[in-house]
Design a protein around this motif. Structure first.
Motif, PDB file in Angstrom:
ATOM      1  N   SER A 110      25.767  -7.755  26.483  1.00 17.90           N
ATOM      2  CA  SER A 110      25.877  -6.541  25.675  1.00 17.90           C
ATOM      3  C   SER A 110      25.215  -5.405  26.434  1.00 17.90           C
ATOM      4  O   SER A 110      24.366  -5.630  27.305  1.00 17.90           O
ATOM      5  CB  SER A 110      25.216  -6.727  24.305  1.00 17.90           C
ATOM      6  OG  SER A 110      23.837  -7.016  24.455  1.00 17.90           O
ATOM      7  N   VAL A 111      25.594  -4.179  26.113  1.00 19.31           N
ATOM      8  CA  VAL A 111      25.066  -3.015  26.826  1.00 19.31           C
ATOM      9  C   VAL A 111      24.699  -1.929  25.828  1.00 19.31           C
ATOM     10  O   VAL A 111      25.408  -1.712  24.837  1.00 19.31           O
ATOM     11  CB  VAL A 111      26.096  -2.489  27.859  1.00 19.31           C
ATOM     12  CG1 VAL A 111      27.430  -2.177  27.207  1.00 19.31           C
ATOM     13  CG2 VAL A 111      25.560  -1.265  28.595  1.00 19.31           C
ATOM     14  N   VAL A 112      23.578  -1.260  26.072  1.00 19.19           N
ATOM     15  CA  VAL A 112      23.161  -0.104  25.282  1.00 19.19           C
ATOM     16  C   VAL A 112      22.792   1.012  26.251  1.00 19.19           C
ATOM     17  O   VAL A 112      22.495   0.776  27.424  1.00 19.19           O
ATOM     18  CB  VAL A 112      21.965  -0.425  24.359  1.00 19.19           C
ATOM     19  CG1 VAL A 112      22.346  -1.458  23.322  1.00 19.19           C
ATOM     20  CG2 VAL A 112      20.772  -0.895  25.174  1.00 19.19           C
ATOM     21  N   LEU A 113      22.811   2.235  25.744  1.00 20.14           N
ATOM     22  CA  LEU A 113      22.483   3.397  26.558  1.00 20.14           C
ATOM     23  C   LEU A 113      20.988   3.652  26.555  1.00 20.14           C
ATOM     24  O   LEU A 113      20.304   3.416  25.560  1.00 20.14           O
ATOM     25  CB  LEU A 113      23.217   4.633  26.036  1.00 20.14           C
ATOM     26  CG  LEU A 113      24.743   4.586  26.098  1.00 20.14           C
ATOM     27  CD1 LEU A 113      25.326   5.805  25.403  1.00 20.14           C
ATOM     28  CD2 LEU A 113      25.214   4.520  27.536  1.00 20.14           C
ATOM     29  N   ASN A 114      20.516   4.158  27.679  1.00 19.10           N
ATOM     30  CA  ASN A 114      19.097   4.457  27.817  1.00 19.10           C
ATOM     31  C   ASN A 114      18.794   5.920  27.527  1.00 19.10           C
ATOM     32  O   ASN A 114      17.661   6.355  27.660  1.00 19.10           O
ATOM     33  CB  ASN A 114      18.633   4.101  29.233  1.00 19.10           C
ATOM     34  CG  ASN A 114      17.150   3.824  29.298  1.00 19.10           C
ATOM     35  OD1 ASN A 114      16.522   3.522  28.293  1.00 19.10           O
ATOM     36  ND2 ASN A 114      16.578   3.938  30.473  1.00 19.10           N
ATOM     37  N   LYS A 115      19.846   6.696  27.151  1.00 20.60           N
ATOM     38  CA  LYS A 115      19.684   8.107  26.825  1.00 20.60           C
ATOM     39  C   LYS A 115      20.302   8.382  25.464  1.00 20.60           C
ATOM     40  O   LYS A 115      21.204   7.677  25.022  1.00 20.60           O
ATOM     41  CB  LYS A 115      20.359   8.995  27.873  1.00 20.60           C
ATOM     42  CG  LYS A 115      19.668   9.049  29.222  1.00 20.60           C
ATOM     43  CD  LYS A 115      20.400  10.026  30.136  1.00 20.60           C
ATOM     44  CE  LYS A 115      19.747  10.143  31.493  1.00 20.60           C
ATOM     45  NZ  LYS A 115      20.485  11.094  32.373  1.00 20.60           N
ATOM     46  N   SER A 116      19.821   9.444  24.825  1.00 25.51           N
ATOM     47  CA  SER A 116      20.345   9.793  23.504  1.00 25.51           C
ATOM     48  C   SER A 116      21.566  10.695  23.592  1.00 25.51           C
ATOM     49  O   SER A 116      22.378  10.739  22.669  1.00 25.51           O
ATOM     50  CB  SER A 116      19.259  10.482  22.673  1.00 25.51           C
ATOM     51  OG  SER A 116      18.782  11.646  23.340  1.00 25.51           O
ATOM     52  N   SER A 117      21.716  11.438  24.693  1.00 27.39           N
ATOM     53  CA  SER A 117      22.858  12.342  24.822  1.00 27.39           C
ATOM     54  C   SER A 117      23.269  12.453  26.277  1.00 27.39           C
ATOM     55  O   SER A 117      22.453  12.302  27.186  1.00 27.39           O
ATOM     56  CB  SER A 117      22.517  13.729  24.270  1.00 27.39           C
ATOM     57  OG  SER A 117      21.409  14.286  24.958  1.00 27.39           O
ATOM     58  N   TYR A 118      24.565  12.721  26.474  1.00 28.25           N
ATOM     59  CA  TYR A 118      25.114  12.860  27.817  1.00 28.25           C
ATOM     60  C   TYR A 118      25.974  14.114  27.876  1.00 28.25           C
ATOM     61  O   TYR A 118      26.623  14.480  26.900  1.00 28.25           O
ATOM     62  CB  TYR A 118      25.951  11.635  28.190  1.00 28.25           C
ATOM     63  CG  TYR A 118      25.110  10.418  28.486  1.00 28.25           C
ATOM     64  CD1 TYR A 118      24.769  10.080  29.784  1.00 28.25           C
ATOM     65  CD2 TYR A 118      24.636   9.622  27.451  1.00 28.25           C
ATOM     66  CE1 TYR A 118      23.985   8.974  30.058  1.00 28.25           C
ATOM     67  CE2 TYR A 118      23.849   8.510  27.710  1.00 28.25           C
ATOM     68  CZ  TYR A 118      23.534   8.193  29.019  1.00 28.25           C
ATOM     69  OH  TYR A 118      22.753   7.103  29.282  1.00 28.25           O
TER      70      TYR A 118
END
Length: 280
Positions: A110-118
């Motif tokens: 599974s993968v999650v983002l390390n930032k809140s916005s891009y």
């Protein structure tokens, strides 16, 4: 009494799949000499001699599992060594993993983002992603040797695809335009004199955005003015709700004069001389 008897040459069973590495209609087949009984277990870390069941037909292979098997002879008095394998069922293939640590093969990621916005025009690196895996035995681990794409995000909805061996995962990323934080302007045209006009093409404007990137800005506006006095002057450049000031040097106005003495040169040709407004 249970006895190991290598001198009887009881060969360990062979484990394979009935349809290669295909995920379609595949089963686990266990083969051994027909004189021997075969026991197996799909419980990670379990011993088929102690916890196994008698093998009678191929085992359905619809999800990742560990298969361990031993052959027995003469009323289960003599046993072969254990044959074990992790079978990892991915989206498009089945992977055989015969590592010594059974059940440790990663069966899902599974993968999650390390930032809140891009923001648009942002390049993604591994430091922006956290990829975790679950082993067949149920342990959670962090994965670093994965691959992913795309590397650059564009404005709108993006999908980042992550792959580890034969396992896949993805995550949606909504990319928004980066807000302009400030801008700078530079005059790149030729020398200007009194009463000369300025055009937009003579200016270069660069913007700094909230994602830390900078790029050239077009579509800006300038004060379309002329200056009646020589010296240093400021011109204001505007774009959206931002402005920048450009300092330009205005030279005295030039005039063309033909003096009578110059009109009768020995060569017979006439070349006007240039004089500035300060000439007397």
């Amino acid at each position: 009494m249970l006895v190991d008897a290598p001198f009887l040459d009881i060969k360990p069973p062979e484990i394979y799949t009935t349809n290669g590495n295909s995920v379609v209609d595949n089963k686990v087949q266990i083969n051994s000499d027909r004189l021997f009984k075969v026991y197996y277990t799909t419980i990670p870390y379990a011993d088929p001699q102690e916890n196994g069941e008698l093998y009678v037909e191929p085992i359905d292979l619809t999800s990742s599992l560990t298969v361990s098997s031993r052959a027995s002879f003469l009323f289960d008095l003599f046993w072969s060594d254990t044959t074990s394998v992790d079978l990892v069922v991915g989206e498009d293939s089945i992977r055989f993993d015969e590592s010594e640590s059974l059940g440790s093969s990663i069966s899902a990621i599974s993968v999650v983002l390390n930032k809140s916005s891009y923001f648009s025009a942002t390049f993604v690196s591994k430091k922006d992603l956290i990829v975790s895996g679950t082993t067949i035995g149920g342990e959670e681990v962090i994965i670093t040797d994965y691959i992913f794409e795309p590397f650059e995000l564009v404005e709108g909805l993006n999908t980042i695809e992550v792959r580890y061996l034969n396992l896949y995962s993805s995550i949606k990323v909504n990319v928004i335009p980066a807000k302009l934080m400030s801008m700078t302007a530079e005059y790149i045209g030729d020398e200007k004199h009194v009463d000369d006009e300025f055009t937009q093409s003579e200016f270069k404007v660069e913007g700094l955005f909230e994602n830390g990137t900078s790029k050239e800005i077009t579509g800006f506006e300038i004060e379309l003015i002329t200056f009646t006095e020589s010296g240093t002057h400021d011109i204001t450049v505007s774009y959206e709700n931002h402005t920048a000031s450009v300092m330009v040097e205005i030279l005295p106005k030039e005039y063309l004069f033909g003096l009578a003495s110059e009109m009768h040169t020995p060569t017979g040709s006439y070349v006007p001389k240039v004089y500035t407004e300060a000439w007397t």
